[in-house]
Design an enzyme around this catalytic site. Structure first.
Site, short mmCIF file in Angstrom:
data_model
loop_
_atom_site.label_atom_id
_atom_site.label_comp_id
_atom_site.label_asym_id
_atom_site.label_seq_id
_atom_site.Cartn_x
_atom_site.Cartn_y
_atom_site.Cartn_z
N CYS A 101 5.59 -13.55 -6.73
CA CYS A 101 6.38 -12.76 -6.02
C CYS A 101 7.13 -13.58 -4.72
O CYS A 101 7.85 -13.14 -3.94
CB CYS A 101 5.49 -11.85 -5.05
SG CYS A 101 4.74 -10.59 -6.29
N HIS A 103 8.51 -9.59 1.44
CA HIS A 103 8.12 -8.88 0.03
C HIS A 103 7.65 -7.81 0.13
O HIS A 103 6.62 -7.44 1.18
CB HIS A 103 7.18 -10.25 -0.42
CG HIS A 103 6.59 -9.73 -1.81
ND1 HIS A 103 7.48 -9.32 -3.05
CD2 HIS A 103 5.56 -9.72 -2.45
CE1 HIS A 103 6.79 -8.97 -3.95
NE2 HIS A 103 5.70 -9.10 -3.65
N ASN A 107 6.42 -2.74 -6.18
CA ASN A 107 6.72 -3.93 -6.05
C ASN A 107 7.53 -4.52 -7.09
O ASN A 107 6.96 -4.53 -8.35
CB ASN A 107 5.11 -4.41 -6.06
CG ASN A 107 5.25 -6.19 -6.01
OD1 ASN A 107 6.13 -6.84 -6.02
ND2 ASN A 107 3.90 -6.86 -5.74
N1 COA Z 1 -6.18 5.46 -6.93
C1 COA Z 1 -7.50 5.57 -6.39
N2 COA Z 1 -8.40 4.86 -5.76
C2 COA Z 1 -8.21 3.69 -6.29
C3 COA Z 1 -6.91 3.04 -6.55
C4 COA Z 1 -5.94 4.20 -7.05
N3 COA Z 1 -4.63 3.90 -7.57
N4 COA Z 1 -6.72 1.78 -6.86
C5 COA Z 1 -8.21 1.28 -6.29
N5 COA Z 1 -8.72 2.33 -5.93
C6 COA Z 1 -10.25 2.40 -5.38
C7 COA Z 1 -10.81 1.10 -5.83
O1 COA Z 1 -11.58 1.19 -7.02
C8 COA Z 1 -11.96 1.10 -4.62
O2 COA Z 1 -12.98 2.08 -5.24
P1 COA Z 1 -14.64 1.63 -4.73
O3 COA Z 1 -14.62 1.32 -3.43
O4 COA Z 1 -15.35 2.73 -5.37
O5 COA Z 1 -14.72 0.29 -5.57
C9 COA Z 1 -11.28 1.84 -3.67
O6 COA Z 1 -9.89 2.33 -4.10
C10 COA Z 1 -10.88 0.65 -2.50
O7 COA Z 1 -10.17 -0.56 -3.38
P2 COA Z 1 -9.54 -1.59 -2.50
O8 COA Z 1 -9.13 -2.65 -3.66
O9 COA Z 1 -10.28 -1.96 -1.35
O10 COA Z 1 -8.26 -0.86 -2.16
P3 COA Z 1 -7.23 -1.54 -1.07
O11 COA Z 1 -7.32 -0.60 0.23
O12 COA Z 1 -7.49 -3.06 -0.94
O13 COA Z 1 -5.85 -1.31 -1.84
C11 COA Z 1 -4.48 -2.64 -3.22
C12 COA Z 1 -5.77 -1.90 -3.12
C13 COA Z 1 -3.98 -3.40 -4.52
C14 COA Z 1 -3.37 -1.72 -2.86
C15 COA Z 1 -4.43 -3.87 -1.96
O14 COA Z 1 -5.67 -4.66 -1.92
C16 COA Z 1 -3.22 -4.64 -2.15
O15 COA Z 1 -2.08 -4.26 -1.81
N6 COA Z 1 -3.62 -5.99 -2.18
C17 COA Z 1 -2.64 -7.06 -2.38
C18 COA Z 1 -1.61 -6.94 -3.11
C19 COA Z 1 -0.60 -8.17 -2.99
O16 COA Z 1 -0.17 -8.55 -1.82
N7 COA Z 1 -0.43 -8.94 -3.94
C20 COA Z 1 0.48 -10.18 -3.61
C21 COA Z 1 1.81 -10.32 -4.34
S1 COA Z 1 2.11 -9.41 -5.88
#
Ligand code: COA
Length: 333
Positions: free
Chosen positions: A116, A257, A287
């Site tokens: 990214c 980004h 993304n």
């Molecule tokens: N729909 C519903 N629930 C979902 C889900 C979806 N699409 N994806 C994940 N969950 C659930 C998880 O399973 C978790 O459940 P649990 O608590 O029972 O285990 C819960 O939601 C919380 O998950 P979590 O990973 O803490 O969510 P989050 O708020 O961190 O959001 C992302 C997830 C991926 C959106 C976020 O972590 C993110 O953006 N990360 C960084 C991405 C990034 O910058 N990457 C680098 C460049 S590519």
């Protein structure tokens, strides 16, 4: 003292997004998720998917858009850098395929892999070719067909990504107030376990087993990446502003980004930049990895929101880890 012969300015921009839209409702049908969860946790409403073709097509169409809209003579383009993590093939490089599809007669080039952060790394690399005085028209493209490596059974990742390409043309100027001023770029391989695609490389060559283990798809530990992304992006953005002697009121736009709206908001807050000065297209495209930053700038430029002399702070974080921030002064009237 700088030993640059020139500064590199952006003189033309282009982009391409496919027509097919996957909205959040679509994902409600294929994994356990909801429109509400996706929108509030990520800021994404929909993303575009390329049904036929490869990353070289996204890159070629973005470059064609640039060439046509800005009347560029293809014969004069002398270097081509493609930032991508979804090359058409391991080899030959996607840059060679794009050279062929575009019909560029006098060019050399290569692919650059920084996930990214790819476009920021490619922009600095292209600018260095210009600054040396050896190259006069460098095409820098960020393009990714993320749908080719997304596991559409994994709700953690499948909702996040889309396909797109976007291109910048860099040219020299002796006006040192314009163009790419400063960049702070970093890599740290200790992040390899948190965001990767394990299969298909020399470490884990493709086998039935790697396919069964779903190692040819993106894996991400979202929570772990989220924390380091916020800190990484904010730290270098603030640092590059200091390096350029910019206060928050001097910044016309933060161009982050587009991985997650909450990461974008946290970065803007640390920089003291208000929400109306943050470029956003994550809601429309998700993304798109290497294409997020140039496509944001292209859209804002075409909407008449950019003027010559505007200070832009570009910031990214990605797999590796890779991250960075750049200060770009807009040079097109
Ligand atoms: N729909 C519903 N629930 C979902 C889900 C979806 N699409 N994806 C994940 N969950 C659930 C998880 O399973 C978790 O459940 P649990 O608590 O029972 O285990 C819960 O939601 C919380 O998950 P979590 O990973 O803490 O969510 P989050 O708020 O961190 O959001 C992302 C997830 C991926 C959106 C976020 O972590 C993110 O953006 N990360 C960084 C991405 C990034 O910058 N990457 C680098 C460049 S590519």
């Amino acid at each position: 003292m700088s030993n640059k012969k020139f500064n590199a300015i952006v003189t033309a921009v282009g982009m391409y997004v496919p027509d097919k839209i996957l909205d959040n409702k679509y994902f409600e049908q294929i994994v356990e998720t909801s429109d509400e969860w996706i929108l509030t946790r990520t800021g994404i409403r929909e993303r575009r998917i390329l049904e036929n073709g490869a990353t070289s097509d996204l890159a070629t169409l973005a470059a064609q858009d640039l060439i046509e809209k800005h009347n560029i003579n293809k014969d004069e383009i002398d270097a081509l850098i493609i930032a991508t993590v979804t090359p058409d093939m391991f080899f030959p490089a996607t840059a060679t395929l794009v050279q062929y599809k575009l019909g560029l007669p006098n060019v050399w080039g290569f692919d650059l892999s920084a996930a990214c952060s790819g476009f920021l790394f490619a922009l600095q690399t292209g600018a260095s070719l210009i600054e040396s005085g050896r190259y006069k028209k460098v095409l820098v493209i960020g393009a990714d067909k993320m749908s080719s490596i997304v596991d559409y059974t994994d709700r953690n990742t499948c909702i996040l990504f889309g396909d797109a390409g976007s291109a910048f043309l860099l040219e020299p100027t002796e006006d040192y107030n314009l163009g790419l001023k400063n960049s702070i770029l970093r890599i740290d391989g200790s992040g390899k376990d948190y965001l990767n695609m394990l299969g298909g490389g020399s470490l884990n060559p493709s086998t039935h087993e790697t396919v069964d283990k779903r190692w040819h798809y993106i894996y991400q530990d979202g929570k772990a990446v989220f924390k380091v992304a916020v800190k990484g992006m904010a730290d270098v953005s603030v640092e590059v502003m200091e390096m350029s002697g910019l206060k928050s009121e001097d910044v016309a736009y933060l161009v982050p980004h587009q991985a997650n709206m909450r990461i974008i908001d946290a970065t803007a807050e640390r920089m003291g930049v208000s929400k109306d000065k943050v470029m956003i297209n994550i809601d429309k495209y998700g993304n798109t990895t290497a294409a997020t930053i140039p496509s944001c700038i292209t859209e804002y430029y075409r909407a008449g929101k950019l003027k010559k002399g505007d200070n832009l702070i570009l910031a990214a974080f990605g797999a590796g880890y890779t991250w960075g921030a750049s200060h770009l002064v807009w040079a097109i009237d």
